[in-house]
Design a protein around this motif. Structure first.
Motif, short mmCIF file in Angstrom:
data_model
loop_
_atom_site.label_atom_id
_atom_site.label_comp_id
_atom_site.label_asym_id
_atom_site.label_seq_id
_atom_site.Cartn_x
_atom_site.Cartn_y
_atom_site.Cartn_z
N UNK A 200 0.83 -1.32 -0.08
CA UNK A 200 0.03 -0.03 -0.13
C UNK A 200 0.90 1.35 0.12
N UNK A 201 1.41 1.61 -1.26
CA UNK A 201 2.22 2.72 -1.26
C UNK A 201 1.64 3.72 -2.41
N UNK A 202 2.41 4.85 -2.52
CA UNK A 202 1.82 5.85 -3.73
C UNK A 202 1.87 5.38 -5.03
N UNK A 203 2.85 4.49 -5.26
CA UNK A 203 3.35 3.77 -6.59
C UNK A 203 1.99 2.98 -6.88
N UNK A 204 1.56 1.97 -5.95
CA UNK A 204 0.42 1.22 -6.37
C UNK A 204 -1.06 1.99 -6.44
N UNK A 205 -0.79 3.17 -5.97
CA UNK A 205 -2.06 4.09 -6.04
C UNK A 205 -2.02 4.75 -7.47
#
Length: 261
Positions: A200-205
């Motif tokens: 759950x990081x900004x990259x997966x967002x």
């Protein structure tokens, strides 16, 4: 089940100087907080100067030791200067968590991947790690050795039609991680990698924004039934950097909730 376990600090990294790249957010920021709680003096490196300055200030306010240095992973001189700054601050380097990365800009098949994406993935997700590792190892040799951990990806372990350039460069990173472990073992330098799965990081967002539904798809593939929290990935890196892992080198450790099993 969605509950995650927060560990109690035990001084795993007490007395160690640790450099963290990609420390401004996600796994890198979680690692910065965790490593400091575990007793390390951390040097945070990222392109976002404001973010790492805020984080280092927060770590110091909590009683930790932290400094920040701006680094551009696309610039080899910038990477070497960041390692030089660690030497200026502390006179040595005991551990390095090479976590900085660039997301693949275009999601899609191999034959539609832009040359610019290939170039960026090579520059940031492969060459930057090679540059950082060699500079870190040179500083470690001037001391008593040390440990390096590289963040790869579950996408390096299998075909990756959605992110072919990203997966390819992460697989190449696995190779140089293993080679470095063999090459530098006699110098007292351990080198390992981790391959996080869905986190759950900004990259997966950003990936979800580009490909709606991808988070649901990824979650369905994880036996534990949930995405990892960044601190759970950082916990494994902390162990690999610690003396508890003193006989572990050349390992590429899955941290994916069983998705790669």
């Amino acid at each position: 089940m969605t509950t995650t376990i927060e560990s109690t600090p035990i001084g795993l990294l007490t007395g160690k100087v640790v450099l963290i790249t990609g420390a401004s957010r996600g796994i890198g920021a979680a690692a910065a907080r965790l490593f400091a709680q575990e007793g390390a003096a951390v040097v945070l490196a990222a392109r976002s100067t404001d973010a790492i300055e805020r984080l280092s200030t927060a770590i110091r306010a909590a009683g930790g030791v932290a400094d920040a240095v701006t680094v551009d992973l696309a610039d080899r001189a910038s990477i070497r200067a960041a390692v030089d700054r660690v030497e200026e601050l502390h006179g040595r380097l005991d551990g390095a968590f090479n976590n900085g990365a660039a997301a693949q800009r275009q999601v899609g098949p191999l034959d539609a991947t832009a040359e610019e994406d290939i170039d960026e993935q090579f520059t940031v997700n492969f060459r930057a790690h090679w540059t950082a590792m060699t500079a870190e190892a040179a500083l470690m040799r001037r001391g008593t050795g040390g440990a390096i951990v590289n963040t790869s990806s579950i996408g390096s372990r299998r075909a990756n039609p959605a992110l072919p350039a990203y997966g390819a460069m992460k697989r190449a990173l696995n190779s140089i991680t293993e080679t470095a472990a063999v090459s530098w073992a006699r110098d007292g330098i351990r080198v390992n990698g981790i391959t996080p799965g869905g986190t759950a990081t900004e990259m997966i967002d950003a990936w979800e924004a580009a490909t709606p539904g991808i988070v649901t798809q990824i979650t369905a593939s994880i036996p534990l039934g949930r995405l990892a929290e960044p601190h759970q990935i950082a916990e494994v890196a902390a162990w690999l950097l610690s003396d508890r892992a003193s006989y572990v080198t050349g390992a590429i450790v899955p941290v994916d909730g069983g998705a790669g099993a």
